[in-house]
Design a protein around this motif. Structure first.
Motif, PDB file in Angstrom:
ATOM      1  N   LEU A   1       0.964  -1.158  -0.132  1.00 19.19           N
ATOM      2  CA  LEU A   1      -0.301   0.035   0.143  1.00 19.19           C
ATOM      3  C   LEU A   1       0.785   1.295  -0.085  1.00 19.19           C
ATOM      4  O   LEU A   1       0.339   2.296  -0.901  1.00 19.19           O
ATOM      5  CB  LEU A   1      -0.678  -0.107   0.852  1.00 19.19           C
ATOM      6  CG  LEU A   1      -1.695  -1.207   0.927  1.00 19.19           C
ATOM      7  CD1 LEU A   1      -2.405  -1.128   2.613  1.00 19.19           C
ATOM      8  CD2 LEU A   1      -2.337  -0.999  -0.158  1.00 19.19           C
ATOM      9  N   ASP A   2       2.010   1.215   0.506  1.00 21.53           N
ATOM     10  CA  ASP A   2       3.279   2.501   0.669  1.00 21.53           C
ATOM     11  C   ASP A   2       4.149   2.811  -0.482  1.00 21.53           C
ATOM     12  O   ASP A   2       4.066   4.049  -0.877  1.00 21.53           O
ATOM     13  CB  ASP A   2       4.065   2.284   1.700  1.00 21.53           C
ATOM     14  CG  ASP A   2       3.218   2.482   3.012  1.00 21.53           C
ATOM     15  OD1 ASP A   2       2.247   2.679   3.619  1.00 21.53           O
ATOM     16  OD2 ASP A   2       4.073   1.991   3.887  1.00 21.53           O
ATOM     17  N   SER A   3       3.426   1.887  -1.645  1.00 21.27           N
ATOM     18  CA  SER A   3       4.445   2.396  -2.931  1.00 21.27           C
ATOM     19  C   SER A   3       3.595   1.262  -4.268  1.00 21.27           C
ATOM     20  O   SER A   3       4.160   0.405  -4.724  1.00 21.27           O
ATOM     21  CB  SER A   3       5.681   1.828  -2.077  1.00 21.27           C
ATOM     22  OG  SER A   3       5.928  -0.044  -2.143  1.00 21.27           O
ATOM     23  N   PRO A   4       2.993   2.279  -4.352  1.00 24.52           N
ATOM     24  CA  PRO A   4       2.245   1.700  -5.824  1.00 24.52           C
ATOM     25  C   PRO A   4       3.149   2.666  -6.625  1.00 24.52           C
ATOM     26  O   PRO A   4       3.326   3.863  -6.396  1.00 24.52           O
ATOM     27  CB  PRO A   4       0.982   1.234  -5.916  1.00 24.52           C
ATOM     28  CG  PRO A   4       0.600   3.281  -4.623  1.00 24.52           C
ATOM     29  CD  PRO A   4       1.841   3.044  -4.110  1.00 24.52           C
ATOM     30  N   PHE A   5       3.477   1.777  -7.962  1.00 24.41           N
ATOM     31  CA  PHE A   5       3.800   1.923  -8.968  1.00 24.41           C
ATOM     32  C   PHE A   5       3.095   2.041 -10.116  1.00 24.41           C
ATOM     33  O   PHE A   5       2.673   1.411 -10.975  1.00 24.41           O
ATOM     34  CB  PHE A   5       5.073   1.923  -9.172  1.00 24.41           C
ATOM     35  CG  PHE A   5       6.018   2.974  -7.988  1.00 24.41           C
ATOM     36  CD1 PHE A   5       6.513   3.571  -8.139  1.00 24.41           C
ATOM     37  CD2 PHE A   5       6.572   2.024  -7.169  1.00 24.41           C
ATOM     38  CE1 PHE A   5       7.414   4.730  -7.244  1.00 24.41           C
ATOM     39  CE2 PHE A   5       7.081   2.057  -5.838  1.00 24.41           C
ATOM     40  CZ  PHE A   5       7.797   3.563  -6.116  1.00 24.41           C
ATOM     41  N   CYS A   6       3.692   2.870 -11.541  1.00 24.46           N
ATOM     42  CA  CYS A   6       2.911   2.742 -12.768  1.00 24.46           C
ATOM     43  C   CYS A   6       3.544   1.832 -13.239  1.00 24.46           C
ATOM     44  O   CYS A   6       5.412   1.413 -13.549  1.00 24.46           O
ATOM     45  CB  CYS A   6       3.425   4.112 -13.504  1.00 24.46           C
ATOM     46  SG  CYS A   6       2.499   4.048 -15.484  1.00 24.46           S
ATOM     47  N   THR A   7       3.056   1.068 -13.933  1.00 30.02           N
ATOM     48  CA  THR A   7       4.153  -0.210 -15.031  1.00 30.02           C
ATOM     49  C   THR A   7       3.487   0.270 -16.854  1.00 30.02           C
ATOM     50  O   THR A   7       2.404   0.928 -16.786  1.00 30.02           O
ATOM     51  CB  THR A   7       3.009  -1.996 -14.574  1.00 30.02           C
ATOM     52  OG1 THR A   7       1.825  -1.549 -15.198  1.00 30.02           O
ATOM     53  CG2 THR A   7       3.366  -1.896 -13.440  1.00 30.02           C
ATOM     54  N   ARG A   8       4.588  -0.490 -17.320  1.00 32.83           N
ATOM     55  CA  ARG A   8       4.357  -0.795 -18.942  1.00 32.83           C
ATOM     56  C   ARG A   8       2.977  -1.070 -19.054  1.00 32.83           C
ATOM     57  O   ARG A   8       1.827  -0.524 -20.511  1.00 32.83           O
ATOM     58  CB  ARG A   8       5.146  -1.136 -19.392  1.00 32.83           C
ATOM     59  CG  ARG A   8       5.227  -1.609 -21.068  1.00 32.83           C
ATOM     60  CD  ARG A   8       6.163  -2.473 -21.278  1.00 32.83           C
ATOM     61  NE  ARG A   8       7.618  -2.224 -20.991  1.00 32.83           N
ATOM     62  CZ  ARG A   8       8.297  -1.650 -21.801  1.00 32.83           C
ATOM     63  NH1 ARG A   8       8.442  -1.321 -22.578  1.00 32.83           N
ATOM     64  NH2 ARG A   8       9.471  -1.870 -21.304  1.00 32.83           N
ATOM     65  N   GLU A   9       2.639  -1.532 -18.627  1.00 32.51           N
ATOM     66  CA  GLU A   9       0.968  -2.077 -19.012  1.00 32.51           C
ATOM     67  C   GLU A   9      -0.111  -0.964 -18.611  1.00 32.51           C
ATOM     68  O   GLU A   9      -1.392  -0.251 -19.511  1.00 32.51           O
ATOM     69  CB  GLU A   9       0.166  -3.646 -18.322  1.00 32.51           C
ATOM     70  CG  GLU A   9       0.890  -4.948 -18.578  1.00 32.51           C
ATOM     71  CD  GLU A   9       2.735  -4.928 -17.803  1.00 32.51           C
ATOM     72  OE1 GLU A   9       2.963  -5.987 -18.839  1.00 32.51           O
ATOM     73  OE2 GLU A   9       2.692  -3.877 -17.100  1.00 32.51           O
ATOM     74  N   ASP A  10       0.055  -0.254 -17.570  1.00 30.08           N
ATOM     75  CA  ASP A  10      -0.797   0.441 -16.977  1.00 30.08           C
ATOM     76  C   ASP A  10      -0.755   1.915 -18.324  1.00 30.08           C
ATOM     77  O   ASP A  10      -1.533   2.544 -18.853  1.00 30.08           O
ATOM     78  CB  ASP A  10      -0.117   1.594 -15.898  1.00 30.08           C
ATOM     79  CG  ASP A  10      -0.349   1.049 -14.115  1.00 30.08           C
ATOM     80  OD1 ASP A  10      -1.609  -0.561 -14.765  1.00 30.08           O
ATOM     81  OD2 ASP A  10       0.136   0.697 -13.508  1.00 30.08           O
ATOM     82  N   ALA A  11       0.500   2.379 -19.048  1.00 27.11           N
ATOM     83  CA  ALA A  11       0.726   3.824 -20.082  1.00 27.11           C
ATOM     84  C   ALA A  11       0.530   2.394 -20.983  1.00 27.11           C
ATOM     85  O   ALA A  11       0.032   3.680 -21.452  1.00 27.11           O
ATOM     86  CB  ALA A  11       2.203   3.456 -19.569  1.00 27.11           C
ATOM     87  N   ASP A  12       0.165   1.774 -21.332  1.00 29.30           N
ATOM     88  CA  ASP A  12      -0.059   1.590 -22.523  1.00 29.30           C
ATOM     89  C   ASP A  12      -1.444   0.914 -22.557  1.00 29.30           C
ATOM     90  O   ASP A  12      -2.090   2.016 -23.378  1.00 29.30           O
ATOM     91  CB  ASP A  12       0.593  -0.371 -22.841  1.00 29.30           C
ATOM     92  CG  ASP A  12       1.905  -0.292 -23.401  1.00 29.30           C
ATOM     93  OD1 ASP A  12       2.545   0.621 -23.664  1.00 29.30           O
ATOM     94  OD2 ASP A  12       2.387  -1.628 -22.978  1.00 29.30           O
ATOM     95  N   TYR A  13      -2.011   1.043 -21.713  1.00 26.11           N
ATOM     96  CA  TYR A  13      -3.809   1.154 -21.250  1.00 26.11           C
ATOM     97  C   TYR A  13      -4.146   2.567 -21.866  1.00 26.11           C
ATOM     98  O   TYR A  13      -5.126   3.305 -22.787  1.00 26.11           O
ATOM     99  CB  TYR A  13      -4.041   0.633 -20.297  1.00 26.11           C
ATOM    100  CG  TYR A  13      -5.769   1.149 -20.142  1.00 26.11           C
ATOM    101  CD1 TYR A  13      -6.518  -0.441 -20.474  1.00 26.11           C
ATOM    102  CD2 TYR A  13      -6.310   1.825 -18.944  1.00 26.11           C
ATOM    103  CE1 TYR A  13      -8.070   0.162 -19.654  1.00 26.11           C
ATOM    104  CE2 TYR A  13      -7.190   2.080 -19.000  1.00 26.11           C
ATOM    105  CZ  TYR A  13      -8.270   1.549 -19.035  1.00 26.11           C
ATOM    106  OH  TYR A  13      -9.350   1.750 -19.433  1.00 26.11           O
ATOM    107  N   LEU A  14      -3.146   3.253 -20.974  1.00 23.63           N
ATOM    108  CA  LEU A  14      -3.746   4.690 -21.168  1.00 23.63           C
ATOM    109  C   LEU A  14      -3.324   5.776 -22.928  1.00 23.63           C
ATOM    110  O   LEU A  14      -4.583   6.477 -22.984  1.00 23.63           O
ATOM    111  CB  LEU A  14      -3.056   5.813 -20.160  1.00 23.63           C
ATOM    112  CG  LEU A  14      -3.758   5.477 -18.595  1.00 23.63           C
ATOM    113  CD1 LEU A  14      -2.894   6.211 -18.169  1.00 23.63           C
ATOM    114  CD2 LEU A  14      -5.192   6.235 -19.071  1.00 23.63           C
TER     115      LEU A  14
END
Length: 560
Positions: free
Chosen positions: A314-327
């Protein structure tokens, strides 16, 4: 929209520096407080402000920095929630839009109107009838019988939209609705609300970051206090109080609160010149039909958010390649000339929403309403909710605690839910700010871009920053060419905004990590650390540790 001036803004501006921490800990350990608030995000800050304006003393604790969690990782909007109309959340939209309207008036430098385009394309779920109906209802819920109002929506033809927004795809578009919500720096909103709460308490209340509530003490089934450990000095002490509010967001369940459903939201920041949007857009993902935003924020465009269930730390979520590609897949189709790629990304960030668990509903469909849980012991938990409705959440908690006898009865006007709908102390319009500077002979000291930045972020507080620049012109020079941050701004934060670490300065007291390219972060971090190190008396090893910790975080945000 004019600002209401029928409330007198009282309270003394208090110094709030990490250098004063030993004395502040002494006060926290020796004073009795009416209320202990655990959690220094926007919800806890809202409870603190509601208490302070009613003369109720508080101790606010956060085991990390203020706004460490969701409250610095949102879409950075004060908004009504257009998509909640589809979920028939009429009351939530009414509360959110009317609170948005008040904040535009109460804090006009920080909460700024932003036009949104909601487009109807052939074959899309967003038909012309759906768009028109949604905007009419949104305006009705926002402005009907409301003291504070926002500009009404308009319906644009494809030709009119092309004139306003030439970079967006207009093929297949039937019409576009233009309506208004507002931009905000979410973490700065938290800090300004906390500063105001401390000021109105006249020094009788305390807000501590990096201070952990180790255990809530109970006797005979009733709350009697909290064991506290200061994480910076390892000092421990006990605070007596009969009322404790758990406002820890996604960590609510760790302290006898309702079970939350963590969902991750990711945002990408790119140079606005690459995308070319002049205002904001609601886009519907071509992958799964979910809505997300493209937001204009000065020289950058912010793209997001995703909305997916999350099971990591919970303290450290980060953006992944999949997240960026989706947007980016949808953005590059709706803005066909942009061709945004990984190299265009300035920064990313990810946050976890503390949604109250709601069976098997899709993450994007879970209600954003807040809930209060109280087992009758004096330990009251609040979960869910939205940044925009922080004042109403604070009032709801305080009113509940008073009715239950954990706090003194509220009397007269202070019982009302709108008692605290008054201007925030930092709030000032650009026109009023310019007149103050002229009267004090503080105009013309810095370029207009820097001046507008200082006004936007600090409001009335920018006057003190400019006074320092007048006394020391070198302190007004940019720390990094092409960006408005200066040494006088950093020193103001160090003196009045309790930022013990470099991470606090660059992630939450300013938007340096968001707006400055990851490629330039090492240079900027070293210059900010030099100012902080001089102020705090850091030696060379401590300064390097601060820089290394921050740059390690930045590296984790860049997935490519």
């Amino acid at each position: 929209m004019s600002r209401a001036d029928d409330f007198h803004t009282e309270g003394t501006h208090l110094s709030w520096s990490a250098l004063d921490r030993p004395g502040v800990l002494d006060r926290a350990a020796t004073l009795d407080f009416d209320l202990v608030i655990i959690g220094g995000g926007i919800t806890g800050a809202g409870v603190a402000r509601e208490a302070a304006l009613r003369g109720i003393t508080f101790l606010l604790l956060d085991r990390e920095d203020f706004a460490f969690g969701t409250s610095s990782r949102s879409s950075k909007l004060v908004h009504g929630g257009m998509r909640y109309l589809a979920q028939r959340e009429w009351k939530l939209v009414r509360e959110s839009t009317t609170e948005r309207n008040w904040l535009l008036s109460a804090l006009p430098n920080l909460v700024r109107p932003l036009g949104f385009h909601y487009c109807a394309y052939l074959g899309s779920k967003d038909s012309p009838g759906r768009v028109k109906a949604a905007l009419r209802l949104y305006d009705l819920l926002s402005n009907a019988f409301s003291r504070y109002r926002i500009r009404r929506h308009r319906i644009l033809t494809p030709a009119q939209l092309r004139e306003r927004e030439p970079r967006v795809r207009s093929e297949g578009m039937v019409l576009a609705g233009l309506y208004y919500d507002a931009n905000v720096d979410d973490a700065r909103l938290v800090v300004e609300v906390l500063k105001e709460a401390r000021d109105f308490s006249g020094g009788r209340s305390v807000a501590l970051n990096y201070a952990e509530a180790v255990r809530v003490l109970q006797e005979g089934g009733k709350v009697r206090g909290v064991e506290v450990r200061d994480r910076l000095s390892d000092r421990a002490f006990t605070v007596r109080a009969a009322c404790v509010v758990n406002a820890t967001g996604i960590w609510t369940g760790e302290l006898a609160g309702p079970e939350t459903r963590p969902t991750k939201g990711v945002h990408l920041a790119i140079p606005n010149a690459r995308l070319g949007n002049r205002e904001a857009f609601i886009l519907r993902s071509l992958d799964d039909g979910r809505n997300f935003f493209v937001l204009r924020r000065g020289d950058i465009s912010l793209i997001g958010t995703t909305d997916t269930d999350y099971q990591g730390p919970l303290d450290s979520p980060f953006c992944t390649r999949e997240d960026a590609d989706y947007l980016l897949r949808t953005v590059n189709i709706r803005f066909p000339g942009a061709d945004i790629g990984y190299d265009d990304i300035l920064s990313t960030y990810a946050g976890i929403r503390p949604l109250v668990k709601d069976g098997g509903a899709a993450a994007s469909s879970v209600s954003r309403r807040h809930v209060i849980r109280d087992p009758g012991t004096g330990l009251v938990a609040i979960a869910g909710g939205k940044l925009t409705t922080f004042r109403l959440m604070g009032w709801d908690v305080l009113s509940h605690c008073s009715r239950m006898g954990y706090l003194r009865p509220l009397r007269g006007r202070e019982r009302g839910r709108h008692f605290t709908r008054r201007p925030l102390k930092a709030g000032i319009t650009w026109e009023a700010f310019a007149k103050v500077l002229e009267a004090m002979r503080l105009d013309g000291l810095v370029p207009e871009a820097t001046l507008r930045h200082l006004h936007q972020q600090y409001g009335h507080g920018a006057v003190a920053i400019l006074a320092e620049i007048k006394a020391d012109p070198a302190s007004g020079l940019p720390l990094l060419e092409g960006h408005p941050f200066c040494g006088a701004e950093i020193r103001h934060i160090l003196e009045f905004e309790n930022a013990p670490t470099l991470m606090d300065l660059m992630l939450r007291r300013t938007e340096m990590q968001l707006t400055v390219s990851h490629r330039l972060q090492a240079v900027l971090a070293s210059r900010v650390a030099a100012v902080a190190g001089t102020f705090y008396g850091w030696d060379a090893p401590r300064t390097q540790r601060e820089i290394s910790a921050y740059l390690d975080y930045v590296r984790k945000t860049i997935f490519f």
